[in-house]
Design a protein around this motif. Sequence first.
Motif, mmCIF file in Angstrom:
data_model
loop_
_atom_site.group_PDB
_atom_site.id
_atom_site.type_symbol
_atom_site.label_atom_id
_atom_site.label_comp_id
_atom_site.label_asym_id
_atom_site.label_seq_id
_atom_site.Cartn_x
_atom_site.Cartn_y
_atom_site.Cartn_z
ATOM 1 N N SER A 107 0.830 -1.214 0.000
ATOM 2 C CA SER A 107 0.000 0.000 0.000
ATOM 3 C C SER A 107 0.856 1.253 0.000
ATOM 4 O O SER A 107 0.529 2.249 -0.671
ATOM 5 N N TRP A 139 -5.432 3.537 -7.404
ATOM 6 C CA TRP A 139 -6.473 3.691 -6.393
ATOM 7 C C TRP A 139 -7.195 2.362 -6.161
ATOM 8 O O TRP A 139 -7.510 2.004 -5.013
ATOM 9 N N ILE A 140 -7.473 1.618 -7.227
ATOM 10 C CA ILE A 140 -8.095 0.300 -7.082
ATOM 11 C C ILE A 140 -7.177 -0.646 -6.323
ATOM 12 O O ILE A 140 -7.624 -1.444 -5.477
ATOM 13 N N GLY A 143 -7.466 0.021 -2.772
ATOM 14 C CA GLY A 143 -8.720 -0.524 -2.259
ATOM 15 C C GLY A 143 -8.625 -2.012 -1.964
ATOM 16 O O GLY A 143 -9.150 -2.482 -0.936
ATOM 17 N N TRP A 144 -7.953 -2.759 -2.837
ATOM 18 C CA TRP A 144 -7.755 -4.188 -2.572
ATOM 19 C C TRP A 144 -6.941 -4.406 -1.291
ATOM 20 O O TRP A 144 -7.274 -5.273 -0.477
ATOM 21 N N PHE A 146 -6.658 -2.345 1.222
ATOM 22 C CA PHE A 146 -7.488 -1.952 2.352
ATOM 23 C C PHE A 146 -8.460 -3.071 2.731
ATOM 24 O O PHE A 146 -8.662 -3.370 3.919
ATOM 25 N N SER A 186 -7.967 -10.754 -2.010
ATOM 26 C CA SER A 186 -7.734 -9.315 -2.123
ATOM 27 C C SER A 186 -6.255 -8.994 -2.278
ATOM 28 O O SER A 186 -5.887 -8.031 -2.984
#
Length: 290
Positions: A107, A139-140, A143-144, A146, A186
């Motif tokens: 991240s 950004w995607i 999100g994964w 997160f 994820s």
Amino acid sequence: MSKMTNNSARVSNGSHSGTTTMPAMPKQTSFRTASSIAGQATSSQVPRGRPKLQSMLSHQALYDQPSLAADDDDDNYEAHEAALASDIAGCISNELKTLALIAALLSSWAATVYAGEIPMDDGLCLGPAMVRASYVIFWISLGWFFLCISSILAIIADLDGVPRQFLFKHLQQQWVRVIYQVPEVSMIGGIIFLAVGYALDVGERAGCPFLIFGIVAAIGFVGSVAVLFVMLKRARQDLCGYEKAETHGNLGKSFIATWRDRMDKHTRHRSEVESEHFIRESEEEKVATS
């Protein structure tokens, strides 16, 4: 004198029991001794907490020895199940902690590019549209990651709240199994989007030739990790040929959440043992009531 001697003899014989004792028959004594020894041997092997079964077995020691052996097998099975449940819980916990650390690291890599400087001249290959597309991909990816970290927190809380004797029943539920695989899935999604975002970003920062290089490198990095998973999966499958490895289940079936391979065979064996235990207890109750 002879009468006094007989009376004193009667008093001495009755002083211990209050009545005149009769000589015991040899066969009767041997029968009582054998029955008492059988009762003691049976009562020492009967599990505690089952008084009805204990009283029944004390009178039928010779016929109920297979039942006693089955009870000993149940105790050994429960001990083995508890040890296996603790081992699998430890494996899940260690895997989740490792995934959380990796997700936090990746991240930071994605956030560095997402919040960093814009490429020169709004992109050197495909222009501003590709730069904005790379930002969306980063950004995607965030999100994964997160989702990976958040699901790990939920699973660790759930794992701590399930007693070890109920862990296998809990993990047999299909939707619970799906939730326990969310961190791995994820993580895979975040890595793929992160690799694609880096491929587009290097092309916009260094030119179109480097875009091709970035795409090839992204496919190579992700593909090399997939090859490692396949090789290790086949290595686990080879272990099934060994006699001792067969007791650990169908090894090498899963790419992710590999603890399921060790648990699946055990759960099937547990259902068989529970059905046999139910049949045996029903037979014991019939014998006790008869």
